[in-house]
Design an enzyme around this catalytic site. Structure first.
Site, PDB file in Angstrom:
ATOM      1  N   HIS A 129       0.861  -1.189   0.000  1.00  0.00           N
ATOM      2  CA  HIS A 129       0.000   0.000   0.000  1.00  0.00           C
ATOM      3  C   HIS A 129       0.892   1.232   0.000  1.00  0.00           C
ATOM      4  O   HIS A 129       1.899   1.272   0.718  1.00  0.00           O
ATOM      5  CB  HIS A 129      -0.899   0.027   1.231  1.00  0.00           C
ATOM      6  N   SER A 174       0.553   5.621   0.033  1.00  0.00           N
ATOM      7  CA  SER A 174      -0.317   6.792   0.074  1.00  0.00           C
ATOM      8  C   SER A 174       0.468   7.996   0.586  1.00  0.00           C
ATOM      9  O   SER A 174       1.577   7.850   1.122  1.00  0.00           O
ATOM     10  CB  SER A 174      -1.530   6.548   0.972  1.00  0.00           C
TER      11      SER A 174
END
Length: 305
Positions: free
Chosen positions: A167, A169
């Site tokens: 992930h 971000s």
């Protein structure tokens, strides 16, 4: 044939890695009479074995560096209210922290399940007019299984195979939010003078946002057009210098995009190197993933090789 049923380039690449994985895992040991070629990664692998012997130890994952002087061609200003195109500095500081630790190690060769975390920040250190803000920080946690290898094929030492989920971000919200999830596979191999890796990934699909300000939905549906589907890296020693290069590409012929990063380091202590880093392409940071950038930086890094 319907395009929805055509195998993508990333699918083909993942299939190739899966195809050769059994041969790597089941390859016969090199004959005792044959002298085994040493790998450039041998010292790093020995250090990893010592680290994993301690279940509470944290080790270096990717490069760790501090670059107090970093010139970027077109810095973005979206994430900081006080920054504008008129007052943003092209010279800033950049640093990266990258660690990993084992979660489950069923064997004694450092093979097992790991958690990794990488954070890279872009700091307007010299911008007193805007109160020296952090222009962008990207966070990248990942969970992966790593198989340590010890097989020689065609003069190369196959060191490691990994599969995982990742992930990434920038921790922002609204129009400044950037994030994506992907599954990946990577292969690391080396010889006496260099190490190489190939990494391929498949982005996990997200629903389309109902409005640009919706919390739920895809922040950046076209991110793979710029950050691509695979990365190839090579590292080598040139006398007292170390050179590490990473190339990323979207594998498209009609609208080809990607990036190249060069890291040239020189040891000045047992644990640290001087570092010159150059980047050209897309994906320098998540907030500017679709903006072509050039960046050159000076600083120091923790020794990697």
């Amino acid at each position: 044939m319907n395009n929805a049923h055509k195998p993508t380039v990333i699918t083909k690449t993942l299939c190739l890695i899966l195809l050769f994985l059994p041969q790597l895992l089941m390859a016969e040991e090199v004959s005792v009479a044959t002298k085994k070629e040493k790998s450039i990664l041998e010292k790093r692998e020995q250090a990893l074995l010592k680290t994993t012997a301690n279940p509470f130890a944290i080790s270096q994952h990717r490069l760790n560096y501090l670059l107090p002087v970093s010139y970027i061609s077109k810095p973005g200003t979206r994430t900081v209210e006080e920054l504008t195109n008129d007052n943003v500095d092209n010279v800033e500081a950049k640093y990266q922290i990258s660690i990993k630790f084992p979660i489950y190690l069923p064997t004694t060769d450092a093979s097992g399940l790991y958690f990794g975390f990488t954070a890279v920040s872009y700091w307007q250190l010299y911008n007193s007019e805007a109160s020296k803000p952090f222009r962008e920080t990207n966070y990248e946690p990942e969970l992966f299984y790593s198989w340590q290898q010890n097989h020689s094929i065609l003069g190369f030492e196959f060191n490691q195979v990994q599969f995982g989920i990742n992930h990434q971000s920038n921790g922002q919200s609204g129009l400044s939010s950037r994030s994506w999830n992907r599954v990946f596979a990577s292969l690391v191999f080396s010889d006496e003078s260099a190490f190489y890796y190939i990494k391929a990934w498949h982005r996990l699909a997200e629903d389309e946002k109902e409005t640009p300000l919706s919390v739920i939905g895809d922040d950046n549906p076209d991110i793979t057009d710029y950050l691509g589907h695979m990365e190839f890296g090579v590292g080598t020693q040139l006398g007292k210098f170390n050179l590490f290069t990473a190339v990323r590409n979207n594998l498209k012929l009609s609208d080809n995009k990607g990036s190249v990063e060069l890291n040239l380091s020189y040891s000045f202590t047992e644990g640290y190197d001087f570092l010159i880093q150059y980047f050209n392409g897309y994906g320098d940071s998540l907030i500017d993933y679709d903006r072509h950038q050039q960046r050159i930086s000076l600083g120091m890094q923790m020794k990697f090789l």
